[in-house]
Enzyme design. Structure first.
Site, PDB file in Angstrom:
ATOM      1  N   LYS A   3       0.813  -1.216   0.000  1.00 47.28           N
ATOM      2  CA  LYS A   3       0.000   0.000   0.000  1.00 47.28           C
ATOM      3  C   LYS A   3       0.853   1.277   0.000  1.00 47.28           C
ATOM      4  CE  LYS A   3      -2.367   0.741   3.793  1.00 47.28           C
ATOM      5  NZ  LYS A   3      -2.071   2.023   4.453  1.00 47.28           N
ATOM      6  N   ARG A  17      -1.230  -9.507  13.766  1.00 45.49           N
ATOM      7  CA  ARG A  17      -1.450  -8.191  13.153  1.00 45.49           C
ATOM      8  C   ARG A  17      -2.387  -8.284  11.958  1.00 45.49           C
ATOM      9  NH1 ARG A  17       3.791  -5.514  11.105  1.00 45.49           N
ATOM     10  NH2 ARG A  17       2.525  -3.810  10.308  1.00 45.49           N
TER      11      ARG A  17
END
Length: 227
Positions: free
Chosen positions: A20, A172
């Protein structure tokens, strides 16, 4: 509608390790839009000791997640300065309440979702090994040690930082999925979700690029500064 006309209100979503960051910086290099990263914004406010920065820091210092209303205030306050440009939000909204609060103020045109397989991301994020004494860093994918788990120069064992261990990474990623799944469904229902799937950023990028060409003007190369 094409690239002319109204300003673009866009969001980019993707798990940690999905590429990203890379895709966002390429987008801002190639297209006339402002990239607003909630992480950068948070650090900036904490450094400057703004009211919201001080507030956010109290949560971070206690190891708590920053509440939705604090993140929302932070982002909306910054967006007030950007009414004259197209923008790309990154890291916000991360939860359904944040998405709903944003919606009350701005109509989101498009949500770019980077969909990279869990296993690929896990491999990426667990690839780093360190030789503690020298600080030498190895990456299993890009610059592996000659012998697995062993430092090239000293023959001493390599270790993984807590953050790079598979169990931490899996935790996570699961947390990200649980938090953002409702957000993706919300935008899907609104008909603005565009998902780009793949295992390599360089293969996903051309599709994101073609898609944005229909939405927002490209930067004139003369003016563009390499990030």
């Amino acid at each position: 509608m094409g690239a002319s006309g109204r300003l673009l209100r866009a969001v980019i979503m993707g798990a940690p390790g999905s590429g990203k960051g890379t895709v966002s910086s390429r987008i801002t290099k190639h297209f006339e839009l402002k990239h607003l990263s909630s992480g950068d914004l948070l650090r900036q406010n904490m450094l400057q000791g703004t009211e919201i920065g001080v507030l956010a820091k109290t949560f971070i210092d206690q190891g708590k997640l920053i509440p939705d209303d604090v993140m929302t205030r932070l982002a909306l306050h910054e967006l007030k300065n950007l009414t004259q440009c197209s923008w790309l939000l990154d890291g916000f909204p991360r939860t359904l309440p944040q998405a709903e609060a944003l919606d009350k103020v701005y109509q989101i045109d498009t949500v770019i979702n980077l969909n990279v397989p869990f296993e690929v991301i896990k491999q990426r994020l667990t690839a780093r090994w360190i030789h503690p004494a020298s600080g030498r860093v190895y990456n299993i994918e890009f610059n592996p040690p000659k012998t697995v788990g062993i430092d090239d120069l000293t023959g001493e064992p390599l270790i993984q930082r807590e953050d790079d261990k598979p169990e931490t990474v899996i935790k996570r990623l699961k947390a990200y999925e649980a938090q953002t799944e409702p957000v993706l469904q919300y935008y899907q229902k609104k008909g603005v979700l565009e998902t780009f799937s793949g295992t390599e950023t360089n293969k996903i990028w051309p599709h994101v690029y073609s898609f944005l060409q229909t939405k927002v003007p490209e930067t004139t190369q003369k003016a563009s500064v390499t990030p």
